[in-house]
Design an enzyme around this catalytic site. Structure first.
Site, PDB file in Angstrom:
ATOM      1  N   TYR A 123       0.796  -1.222   0.000  1.00  0.00           N
ATOM      2  CA  TYR A 123       0.000   0.000   0.000  1.00  0.00           C
ATOM      3  C   TYR A 123       0.831   1.276   0.000  1.00  0.00           C
ATOM      4  CZ  TYR A 123      -4.197  -2.732   1.036  1.00  0.00           C
ATOM      5  OH  TYR A 123      -5.231  -3.612   0.985  1.00  0.00           O
ATOM      6  N   LYS A 190       2.878 -14.544   5.372  1.00  0.00           N
ATOM      7  CA  LYS A 190       3.047 -15.610   4.382  1.00  0.00           C
ATOM      8  C   LYS A 190       4.558 -15.771   4.192  1.00  0.00           C
ATOM      9  CE  LYS A 190       1.051 -18.416   1.354  1.00  0.00           C
ATOM     10  NZ  LYS A 190       0.219 -19.567   1.730  1.00  0.00           N
ATOM     11  N   ASP A 223      -3.402 -17.649   4.933  1.00  0.00           N
ATOM     12  CA  ASP A 223      -4.456 -18.513   4.356  1.00  0.00           C
ATOM     13  C   ASP A 223      -5.090 -19.375   5.443  1.00  0.00           C
ATOM     14  OD1 ASP A 223      -1.901 -19.532   4.438  1.00  0.00           O
ATOM     15  OD2 ASP A 223      -2.051 -20.678   2.590  1.00  0.00           O
ATOM     16  N   ASP A 247      -5.844  -5.291   6.228  1.00  0.00           N
ATOM     17  CA  ASP A 247      -6.989  -4.670   5.583  1.00  0.00           C
ATOM     18  C   ASP A 247      -8.074  -5.727   5.337  1.00  0.00           C
ATOM     19  OD1 ASP A 247      -8.610  -2.903   4.277  1.00  0.00           O
ATOM     20  OD2 ASP A 247      -7.408  -2.783   2.455  1.00  0.00           O
TER      21      ASP A 247
END
Ligand code: NAD
Length: 360
Positions: A123, A190, A223, A247
Protein backbone atom coordinates in the site's frame (compact mmCIF):
# COMPACT_ATOMS: atom_id res chain seq x y z
CA UNK A 1 -11.91 19.10 29.89
CA UNK A 2 -10.45 17.41 26.82
CA UNK A 3 -9.73 19.37 23.65
CA UNK A 4 -10.69 17.24 20.69
CA UNK A 5 -10.66 18.06 16.97
CA UNK A 6 -14.03 17.07 15.51
CA UNK A 7 -14.12 16.38 11.76
CA UNK A 8 -17.76 15.77 10.78
CA UNK A 9 -16.77 14.52 7.30
CA UNK A 10 -19.37 14.27 4.54
CA UNK A 11 -22.12 11.94 3.32
CA UNK A 12 -23.49 10.31 6.49
CA UNK A 13 -20.51 11.69 8.46
CA UNK A 14 -22.23 14.74 10.01
CA UNK A 15 -25.19 12.63 11.23
CA UNK A 16 -23.13 9.88 12.85
CA UNK A 17 -20.58 12.27 14.38
CA UNK A 18 -23.40 14.35 15.86
CA UNK A 19 -24.92 11.21 17.40
CA UNK A 20 -21.52 10.23 18.84
CA UNK A 21 -20.84 13.74 20.13
CA UNK A 22 -24.19 13.79 21.92
CA UNK A 23 -23.65 10.48 23.72
CA UNK A 24 -20.06 11.40 24.64
CA UNK A 25 -21.31 14.64 26.18
CA UNK A 26 -24.01 12.75 28.06
CA UNK A 27 -21.36 10.40 29.48
CA UNK A 28 -20.27 13.10 31.92
CA UNK A 29 -16.74 13.70 30.60
CA UNK A 30 -16.24 17.31 29.51
CA UNK A 31 -15.05 18.03 25.97
CA UNK A 32 -14.15 21.11 24.05
CA UNK A 33 -14.77 20.27 20.40
CA UNK A 34 -12.74 22.14 17.82
CA UNK A 35 -14.63 21.77 14.55
CA UNK A 36 -12.51 21.16 11.43
CA UNK A 37 -13.79 20.61 7.92
CA UNK A 38 -12.13 18.38 5.33
CA UNK A 39 -13.11 16.76 2.05
CA UNK A 40 -14.85 17.75 -1.17
CA UNK A 41 -16.93 20.48 0.52
CA UNK A 42 -13.86 22.60 1.40
CA UNK A 43 -11.99 21.91 -1.84
CA UNK A 44 -13.46 24.92 -3.68
CA UNK A 45 -12.81 27.33 -0.84
CA UNK A 46 -9.26 26.30 0.07
CA UNK A 47 -8.07 24.51 -3.08
CA UNK A 48 -7.32 21.40 -1.06
CA UNK A 49 -9.53 18.80 0.66
CA UNK A 50 -7.23 18.92 3.69
CA UNK A 51 -6.56 22.57 4.64
CA UNK A 52 -3.52 23.35 6.81
CA UNK A 53 -5.85 24.64 9.53
CA UNK A 54 -7.20 21.08 9.97
CA UNK A 55 -3.71 19.66 10.39
CA UNK A 56 -2.81 22.49 12.78
CA UNK A 57 -5.87 21.74 14.93
CA UNK A 58 -4.98 18.03 15.01
CA UNK A 59 -1.33 18.70 15.90
CA UNK A 60 -2.48 20.96 18.73
CA UNK A 61 -5.19 18.73 20.22
CA UNK A 62 -3.62 15.34 19.32
CA UNK A 63 -6.97 13.59 19.61
CA UNK A 64 -9.51 13.53 16.78
CA UNK A 65 -13.04 12.23 16.39
CA UNK A 66 -13.62 11.89 12.68
CA UNK A 67 -16.55 11.05 10.47
CA UNK A 68 -16.02 9.40 7.08
CA UNK A 69 -14.85 11.53 4.17
CA UNK A 70 -15.67 10.73 0.53
CA UNK A 71 -12.86 10.17 -1.95
CA UNK A 72 -14.46 10.94 -5.34
CA UNK A 73 -13.38 8.34 -7.91
CA UNK A 74 -11.18 9.79 -10.66
CA UNK A 75 -11.24 13.32 -9.21
CA UNK A 76 -7.48 13.47 -8.97
CA UNK A 77 -7.63 14.62 -5.40
CA UNK A 78 -5.73 12.64 -2.86
CA UNK A 79 -7.75 10.75 -0.28
CA UNK A 80 -8.04 12.81 2.90
CA UNK A 81 -7.91 9.58 4.88
CA UNK A 82 -4.66 8.43 3.31
CA UNK A 83 -3.17 11.94 3.63
CA UNK A 84 -4.00 12.02 7.35
CA UNK A 85 -2.56 8.56 8.00
CA UNK A 86 0.64 9.26 6.10
CA UNK A 87 1.06 12.92 7.04
CA UNK A 88 0.63 12.30 10.76
CA UNK A 89 2.38 8.90 10.72
CA UNK A 90 -0.64 7.13 12.19
CA UNK A 91 1.01 3.76 11.77
CA UNK A 92 -1.41 1.56 13.68
CA UNK A 93 -4.96 0.92 12.53
CA UNK A 94 -6.90 -0.59 15.42
CA UNK A 95 -10.20 -2.34 14.75
CA UNK A 96 -11.96 -4.09 17.63
CA UNK A 97 -14.57 -6.62 16.44
CA UNK A 98 -16.89 -7.81 19.15
CA UNK A 99 -20.25 -9.56 19.16
CA UNK A 100 -22.91 -7.51 20.89
CA UNK A 101 -25.94 -9.65 21.70
CA UNK A 102 -28.81 -8.47 19.53
CA UNK A 103 -26.73 -7.79 16.42
CA UNK A 104 -27.69 -10.35 13.78
CA UNK A 105 -24.58 -12.49 13.23
CA UNK A 106 -23.58 -16.07 12.51
CA UNK A 107 -21.26 -16.09 15.54
CA UNK A 108 -21.31 -15.61 19.29
CA UNK A 109 -18.62 -14.51 21.75
CA UNK A 110 -16.19 -13.11 19.19
CA UNK A 111 -13.92 -10.46 20.69
CA UNK A 112 -10.87 -9.80 18.53
CA UNK A 113 -8.86 -6.67 17.90
CA UNK A 114 -7.15 -6.37 14.52
CA UNK A 115 -4.03 -4.20 14.60
CA UNK A 116 -2.92 -3.40 11.08
CA UNK A 117 0.29 -1.73 9.97
CA UNK A 118 -0.79 1.41 8.12
CA UNK A 119 2.22 2.77 6.24
CA UNK A 120 4.14 0.04 4.38
CA UNK A 121 3.63 -3.11 2.34
CA UNK A 122 1.94 -3.10 -1.06
CA UNK A 123 0.00 0.00 0.00
CA UNK A 124 3.00 2.32 0.02
CA UNK A 125 2.06 3.27 -3.57
CA UNK A 126 5.37 2.33 -5.19
CA UNK A 127 4.13 1.10 -8.55
CA UNK A 128 5.31 0.90 -12.14
CA UNK A 129 2.77 0.98 -14.94
CA UNK A 130 2.89 -1.60 -17.70
CA UNK A 131 4.79 -0.43 -20.79
CA UNK A 132 6.59 2.52 -19.14
CA UNK A 133 10.38 2.97 -19.38
CA UNK A 134 10.55 2.72 -15.56
CA UNK A 135 8.78 -0.65 -15.59
CA UNK A 136 11.11 -1.86 -18.36
CA UNK A 137 14.15 -0.73 -16.37
CA UNK A 138 13.00 -2.56 -13.29
CA UNK A 139 12.15 -5.68 -15.28
CA UNK A 140 15.66 -5.54 -16.80
CA UNK A 141 17.21 -5.14 -13.39
CA UNK A 142 15.29 -8.18 -12.14
CA UNK A 143 16.39 -10.16 -15.19
CA UNK A 144 20.03 -9.21 -14.56
CA UNK A 145 19.98 -10.02 -10.89
CA UNK A 146 17.49 -12.90 -10.72
CA UNK A 147 17.27 -14.43 -14.17
CA UNK A 148 14.56 -13.72 -16.74
CA UNK A 149 11.49 -14.13 -14.53
CA UNK A 150 9.19 -11.16 -15.18
CA UNK A 151 7.10 -10.88 -18.36
CA UNK A 152 7.82 -7.63 -20.22
CA UNK A 153 4.10 -6.77 -20.37
CA UNK A 154 3.84 -6.63 -16.56
CA UNK A 155 2.84 -3.85 -14.22
CA UNK A 156 4.66 -3.92 -10.89
CA UNK A 157 3.69 -2.98 -7.34
CA UNK A 158 6.45 -3.12 -4.77
CA UNK A 159 5.90 -4.87 -1.47
CA UNK A 160 8.21 -3.37 1.09
CA UNK A 161 8.27 -4.24 4.75
CA UNK A 162 10.92 -2.74 7.01
CA UNK A 163 12.43 -3.91 10.25
CA UNK A 164 11.62 -0.62 11.99
CA UNK A 165 8.03 -0.58 10.68
CA UNK A 166 7.48 -4.17 11.78
CA UNK A 167 9.01 -3.58 15.20
CA UNK A 168 6.83 -0.60 16.04
CA UNK A 169 3.56 -2.24 14.98
CA UNK A 170 4.28 -5.49 16.82
CA UNK A 171 5.35 -3.57 19.91
CA UNK A 172 2.18 -1.53 19.63
CA UNK A 173 0.14 -4.76 19.59
CA UNK A 174 1.84 -6.12 22.69
CA UNK A 175 1.57 -2.81 24.54
CA UNK A 176 -2.11 -2.68 23.58
CA UNK A 177 -2.51 -6.21 24.96
CA UNK A 178 -0.91 -5.19 28.25
CA UNK A 179 -2.88 -1.95 28.58
CA UNK A 180 -6.21 -3.63 27.96
CA UNK A 181 -5.53 -6.91 29.79
CA UNK A 182 -5.60 -9.14 26.72
CA UNK A 183 -3.99 -12.59 26.73
CA UNK A 184 -2.68 -13.43 23.27
CA UNK A 185 -1.18 -11.86 20.15
CA UNK A 186 -1.33 -13.66 16.79
CA UNK A 187 0.90 -12.40 13.95
CA UNK A 188 -0.20 -13.21 10.41
CA UNK A 189 2.09 -13.55 7.42
CA UNK A 190 3.05 -15.61 4.38
CA UNK A 191 6.70 -15.98 5.32
CA UNK A 192 7.05 -19.38 3.67
CA UNK A 193 6.63 -17.69 0.27
CA UNK A 194 7.72 -14.07 0.79
CA UNK A 195 10.84 -14.73 2.78
CA UNK A 196 12.36 -11.25 2.68
CA UNK A 197 9.26 -9.16 3.39
CA UNK A 198 6.84 -11.28 5.43
CA UNK A 199 9.83 -13.28 6.65
CA UNK A 200 11.32 -10.11 8.10
CA UNK A 201 7.99 -9.16 9.70
CA UNK A 202 7.79 -12.61 11.31
CA UNK A 203 11.40 -12.63 12.54
CA UNK A 204 10.89 -9.22 14.17
CA UNK A 205 7.55 -10.30 15.66
CA UNK A 206 9.17 -13.35 17.25
CA UNK A 207 11.97 -11.21 18.65
CA UNK A 208 9.59 -8.61 20.09
CA UNK A 209 7.39 -11.36 21.59
CA UNK A 210 10.32 -12.41 23.81
CA UNK A 211 10.09 -9.04 25.59
CA UNK A 212 6.48 -9.78 26.57
CA UNK A 213 6.58 -13.16 28.29
CA UNK A 214 3.33 -12.32 30.13
CA UNK A 215 1.42 -12.45 26.82
CA UNK A 216 1.02 -15.54 24.67
CA UNK A 217 2.32 -15.26 21.11
CA UNK A 218 1.56 -17.32 18.04
CA UNK A 219 2.01 -16.82 14.32
CA UNK A 220 -0.16 -18.18 11.54
CA UNK A 221 -0.05 -18.19 7.77
CA UNK A 222 -2.64 -15.79 6.34
CA UNK A 223 -4.46 -18.51 4.36
CA UNK A 224 -4.78 -20.74 7.41
CA UNK A 225 -5.84 -17.69 9.43
CA UNK A 226 -8.82 -16.87 7.22
CA UNK A 227 -10.01 -20.47 7.49
CA UNK A 228 -9.53 -20.51 11.28
CA UNK A 229 -11.33 -17.17 11.64
CA UNK A 230 -14.38 -18.49 9.84
CA UNK A 231 -14.35 -21.83 11.69
CA UNK A 232 -13.63 -20.69 15.25
CA UNK A 233 -12.98 -16.96 15.65
CA UNK A 234 -13.30 -17.17 19.44
CA UNK A 235 -9.77 -18.62 19.68
CA UNK A 236 -8.23 -15.27 18.66
CA UNK A 237 -7.63 -12.21 20.78
CA UNK A 238 -5.27 -9.65 19.21
CA UNK A 239 -4.23 -10.05 15.59
CA UNK A 240 -1.25 -8.07 14.29
CA UNK A 241 -0.71 -7.89 10.57
CA UNK A 242 1.13 -6.13 7.76
CA UNK A 243 -0.97 -3.65 5.81
CA UNK A 244 -2.62 -5.81 3.10
CA UNK A 245 -3.52 -8.83 5.24
CA UNK A 246 -4.68 -6.47 7.99
CA UNK A 247 -6.99 -4.67 5.58
CA UNK A 248 -8.63 -7.88 4.42
CA UNK A 249 -8.80 -9.58 7.80
CA UNK A 250 -10.29 -6.53 9.52
CA UNK A 251 -13.19 -6.55 7.05
CA UNK A 252 -13.59 -10.29 7.54
CA UNK A 253 -13.72 -9.76 11.31
CA UNK A 254 -16.24 -6.91 10.96
CA UNK A 255 -18.38 -9.38 9.00
CA UNK A 256 -18.09 -11.95 11.79
CA UNK A 257 -19.67 -9.57 14.27
CA UNK A 258 -22.47 -8.07 12.19
CA UNK A 259 -21.01 -5.68 9.66
CA UNK A 260 -20.04 -2.06 9.17
CA UNK A 261 -22.75 -0.49 11.33
CA UNK A 262 -21.08 -1.82 14.48
CA UNK A 263 -17.37 -1.74 13.52
CA UNK A 264 -15.39 1.05 15.21
CA UNK A 265 -11.77 1.96 14.60
CA UNK A 266 -8.81 4.20 15.25
CA UNK A 267 -5.64 5.25 13.48
CA UNK A 268 -2.94 5.82 16.04
CA UNK A 269 0.63 7.12 16.01
CA UNK A 270 3.08 7.88 18.80
CA UNK A 271 1.60 11.33 19.44
CA UNK A 272 -1.74 11.55 17.68
CA UNK A 273 -4.86 9.38 17.52
CA UNK A 274 -7.79 9.64 15.10
CA UNK A 275 -10.96 7.77 16.05
CA UNK A 276 -13.28 6.90 13.18
CA UNK A 277 -15.62 4.09 12.17
CA UNK A 278 -14.54 1.46 9.65
CA UNK A 279 -17.36 2.40 7.28
CA UNK A 280 -17.26 5.11 4.64
CA UNK A 281 -19.52 8.06 3.88
CA UNK A 282 -22.34 5.98 2.25
CA UNK A 283 -23.43 9.01 0.15
CA UNK A 284 -26.72 7.45 -0.94
CA UNK A 285 -27.97 7.61 2.67
CA UNK A 286 -26.72 11.14 3.42
CA UNK A 287 -29.15 13.43 5.23
CA UNK A 288 -31.82 10.76 5.74
CA UNK A 289 -31.38 10.12 9.49
CA UNK A 290 -31.18 6.45 8.58
CA UNK A 291 -27.77 4.85 9.13
CA UNK A 292 -26.39 3.21 12.21
CA UNK A 293 -24.39 5.57 14.45
CA UNK A 294 -23.10 2.74 16.67
CA UNK A 295 -19.75 2.21 14.88
CA UNK A 296 -19.09 5.93 15.34
CA UNK A 297 -20.23 5.84 19.00
CA UNK A 298 -18.00 2.83 19.69
CA UNK A 299 -15.11 4.76 18.13
CA UNK A 300 -15.93 7.38 20.78
CA UNK A 301 -15.73 4.65 23.44
CA UNK A 302 -12.24 3.81 22.14
CA UNK A 303 -11.35 7.49 22.39
CA UNK A 304 -12.48 7.62 26.04
CA UNK A 305 -10.26 4.60 26.82
CA UNK A 306 -7.32 6.25 25.03
CA UNK A 307 -7.86 9.37 27.14
CA UNK A 308 -7.71 7.25 30.30
CA UNK A 309 -11.46 7.49 31.03
CA UNK A 310 -11.91 3.72 31.33
CA UNK A 311 -14.89 3.82 33.71
CA UNK A 312 -16.85 6.22 31.54
CA UNK A 313 -15.91 4.18 28.47
CA UNK A 314 -17.31 1.04 30.13
CA UNK A 315 -20.50 2.89 31.08
CA UNK A 316 -21.03 4.23 27.57
CA UNK A 317 -20.25 0.87 25.97
CA UNK A 318 -22.75 -0.82 28.29
CA UNK A 319 -25.42 1.76 27.45
CA UNK A 320 -24.86 1.10 23.74
CA UNK A 321 -24.85 -2.69 24.27
CA UNK A 322 -28.07 -2.43 26.30
CA UNK A 323 -29.82 -0.49 23.53
CA UNK A 324 -28.77 -3.13 21.00
CA UNK A 325 -29.72 -6.04 23.29
CA UNK A 326 -33.11 -4.53 24.16
CA UNK A 327 -33.62 -4.17 20.42
CA UNK A 328 -36.47 -1.65 20.57
CA UNK A 329 -34.60 1.17 18.87
CA UNK A 330 -32.15 -0.01 16.22
CA UNK A 331 -31.36 1.10 12.68
CA UNK A 332 -32.37 -0.73 9.50
CA UNK A 333 -29.11 -2.69 9.21
CA UNK A 334 -29.85 -4.55 12.45
CA UNK A 335 -33.42 -5.43 11.56
CA UNK A 336 -34.58 -9.03 11.68
CA UNK A 337 -37.12 -8.97 8.82
CA UNK A 338 -38.72 -6.70 6.23
CA UNK A 339 -41.45 -5.46 8.57
CA UNK A 340 -39.35 -5.05 11.69
CA UNK A 341 -41.16 -2.39 13.75
CA UNK A 342 -38.11 -1.70 15.86
CA UNK A 343 -36.35 0.28 13.17
CA UNK A 344 -35.63 3.93 14.06
CA UNK A 345 -33.34 6.66 12.73
CA UNK A 346 -29.78 7.69 13.58
CA UNK A 347 -30.65 10.40 16.11
CA UNK A 348 -33.24 8.19 17.88
CA UNK A 349 -30.50 5.64 18.58
CA UNK A 350 -28.51 8.43 20.23
CA UNK A 351 -31.61 9.40 22.29
CA UNK A 352 -31.96 5.78 23.43
CA UNK A 353 -28.30 5.55 24.47
CA UNK A 354 -28.58 8.86 26.37
CA UNK A 355 -31.66 7.52 28.23
CA UNK A 356 -29.66 4.42 29.26
CA UNK A 357 -26.76 6.60 30.41
CA UNK A 358 -29.09 8.65 32.61
CA UNK A 359 -30.23 5.48 34.37
CA UNK A 360 -26.73 4.02 34.83
P1 NAD B 1 -19.42 2.74 2.70
O1 NAD B 1 -18.91 2.12 3.97
O2 NAD B 1 -19.59 4.20 2.72
O3 NAD B 1 -20.83 2.12 2.35
C1 NAD B 1 -21.08 0.81 1.88
C2 NAD B 1 -22.46 0.37 2.32
O4 NAD B 1 -22.37 -0.05 3.69
C3 NAD B 1 -23.51 1.46 2.33
O5 NAD B 1 -24.14 1.61 1.10
C4 NAD B 1 -24.46 0.98 3.39
O6 NAD B 1 -25.31 0.00 2.83
C5 NAD B 1 -23.54 0.30 4.38
N1 NAD B 1 -23.18 1.18 5.51
C6 NAD B 1 -22.05 1.92 5.67
N2 NAD B 1 -22.08 2.57 6.83
C7 NAD B 1 -23.23 2.24 7.43
C8 NAD B 1 -23.85 2.60 8.67
N3 NAD B 1 -23.26 3.45 9.54
N4 NAD B 1 -25.04 2.09 8.97
C9 NAD B 1 -25.66 1.24 8.12
N5 NAD B 1 -25.15 0.85 6.95
C10 NAD B 1 -23.95 1.36 6.60
O7 NAD B 1 -18.43 2.27 1.54
P2 NAD B 1 -18.28 2.79 0.03
O8 NAD B 1 -19.63 2.97 -0.57
O9 NAD B 1 -17.31 1.88 -0.58
O10 NAD B 1 -17.56 4.21 0.18
C11 NAD B 1 -18.24 5.46 0.08
C12 NAD B 1 -17.22 6.58 0.23
O11 NAD B 1 -16.64 6.55 1.54
C13 NAD B 1 -16.06 6.49 -0.77
O12 NAD B 1 -15.81 7.78 -1.27
C14 NAD B 1 -14.89 6.02 0.07
O13 NAD B 1 -13.67 6.49 -0.42
C15 NAD B 1 -15.22 6.65 1.41
N6 NAD B 1 -14.61 5.95 2.57
C16 NAD B 1 -14.16 6.74 3.56
C17 NAD B 1 -13.62 6.15 4.70
C18 NAD B 1 -13.11 7.05 5.78
O14 NAD B 1 -13.38 8.22 5.77
N7 NAD B 1 -12.37 6.53 6.73
C19 NAD B 1 -13.59 4.77 4.83
C20 NAD B 1 -14.11 3.98 3.80
C21 NAD B 1 -14.63 4.59 2.67
Amino acid sequence: MYNVTLIPGDGIGPEVTEAARRVLEASGVAFHWELAYAGAEVLDKYGTPLPDSVLASIRKNRVVLKGPVTTPVGSGFRSVNVALRQGLDLYACVRPCKNYPGVPSLYKDVDVVVIRENTEDLYAGIEYEVGTPEAAKLINFIAETKGDTVRTDSGLSIKMISEAGSRRIVKFAFEYARTYGRRKVTAIHKANIMKFSDGLFLAVAREVAKEYSDIEFQDTLIDNMTMQLVRRPQQFDIIVAPNLYGDIVSDLCAGLVGGLGVAPGANIGDEIAVFEPTHGSAPKYAGQNKVNPIAMMLSGVMMLRYLGEAKTADRLEKAIADVIAEGKQVTYDLKLGEEDARVVGTSQVADAVIEKLKKS
